[in-house]
Design a protein around this motif. Sequence first.
Motif, PDB file in Angstrom:
ATOM      1  N   PHE A 105      41.264  65.464  14.429  1.00 51.42           N
ATOM      2  CA  PHE A 105      41.976  65.366  13.415  1.00 51.42           C
ATOM      3  C   PHE A 105      41.583  63.893  12.674  1.00 51.42           C
ATOM      4  N   ASN A 106      40.609  63.841  12.138  1.00 54.56           N
ATOM      5  CA  ASN A 106      40.330  62.600  11.617  1.00 54.56           C
ATOM      6  C   ASN A 106      40.844  62.137  10.170  1.00 54.56           C
ATOM      7  N   LEU A 107      41.304  61.067  10.200  1.00 51.14           N
ATOM      8  CA  LEU A 107      41.947  60.406   8.845  1.00 51.14           C
ATOM      9  C   LEU A 107      41.040  59.785   8.048  1.00 51.14           C
ATOM     10  N   ARG A 108      40.917  60.152   6.584  1.00 53.00           N
ATOM     11  CA  ARG A 108      40.122  59.507   5.484  1.00 53.00           C
ATOM     12  C   ARG A 108      40.765  59.114   4.472  1.00 53.00           C
ATOM     13  N   LYS A 109      40.228  58.209   3.931  1.00 54.05           N
ATOM     14  CA  LYS A 109      40.601  57.661   2.451  1.00 54.05           C
ATOM     15  C   LYS A 109      39.193  57.351   1.810  1.00 54.05           C
ATOM     16  N   PRO A 110      39.225  57.699   0.369  1.00 49.57           N
ATOM     17  CA  PRO A 110      37.707  57.580  -0.174  1.00 49.57           C
ATOM     18  C   PRO A 110      37.493  56.025  -0.553  1.00 49.57           C
ATOM     19  N   SER A 111      38.717  55.392  -0.831  1.00 50.03           N
ATOM     20  CA  SER A 111      38.494  53.658  -1.333  1.00 50.03           C
ATOM     21  C   SER A 111      39.763  53.327  -0.881  1.00 50.03           C
ATOM     22  N   VAL A 112      39.747  52.428   0.144  1.00 53.24           N
ATOM     23  CA  VAL A 112      40.727  51.423   0.698  1.00 53.24           C
ATOM     24  C   VAL A 112      41.163  50.278  -0.179  1.00 53.24           C
TER      25      VAL A 112
END
Lengths: 116, 117
Positions: free
Chosen positions: B74-81
């Motif tokens: 269940f990986n967490l992602r964000k395109p641009s921190v």
Amino acid sequence: GAGVSQTPSNKVTEKGKYVELRCDPISGHTALYWYRQSLGQGPEFLIYFQGTGAADDSGLPNDRFFAVRPEGSVSTLKIQRTERGDSAVYLCASSLHRTETYNEQFFGPGTRLTVL
Amino acid sequence: AQSVSQHNHHVILSEAASLELGCNYSYGGTVNLFWYVQYPGQHLQLLLKYFSGDPLVKGIKGFEAEFIKSKFSFNLRKPSVQWSDTAEYFCAVNVGSYGGSQGNLIFGKGTKLSVKP
């Protein structure tokens, strides 16, 4: 409205002493949880209350730890004969208890316990 | 016993970089999955959750997570921190059927994210 509150925010005690940590849940939340977070670790479950009764106390590490919630609101976590290894942040969370739907746990700020 | 593993202890990124934080759990049955965030000096807050349905879930502040059952991940992602994403992130599991958050959460050890402006 007010969130989950915990007192004291910090507690320093000596090895062998008795301490009480208090949690005031969000009004109307019947479920209440205690967790312990040691340095560098995630929160670790201790005990869960549904109303006044402990529905699951499987996380209490030993019989020095005890928690009560006599009126189904405020809860007190009690630690007898404290040891240095009990030093941690003790977190409280509360939630509603609706069946067949998700009940988000809302966390308090924690009590940082230091045993010297 | 169920457990949750977070692969990275500390991640340092520059603003606008993409983020992916790993989370794996060990339990073969039905699980509910969560990501919590703790900003400096603040309480733990729920970022997003998964119970069933679309395995790609969207949370607050542009975060998303993907449930891959075959990989127990269940990986967490964000395109641009952003600099304001600097915080500690915890993956958590609750065992049970749909809506079953009637019991305790099992947390990973957490990943500290530092975003450089």
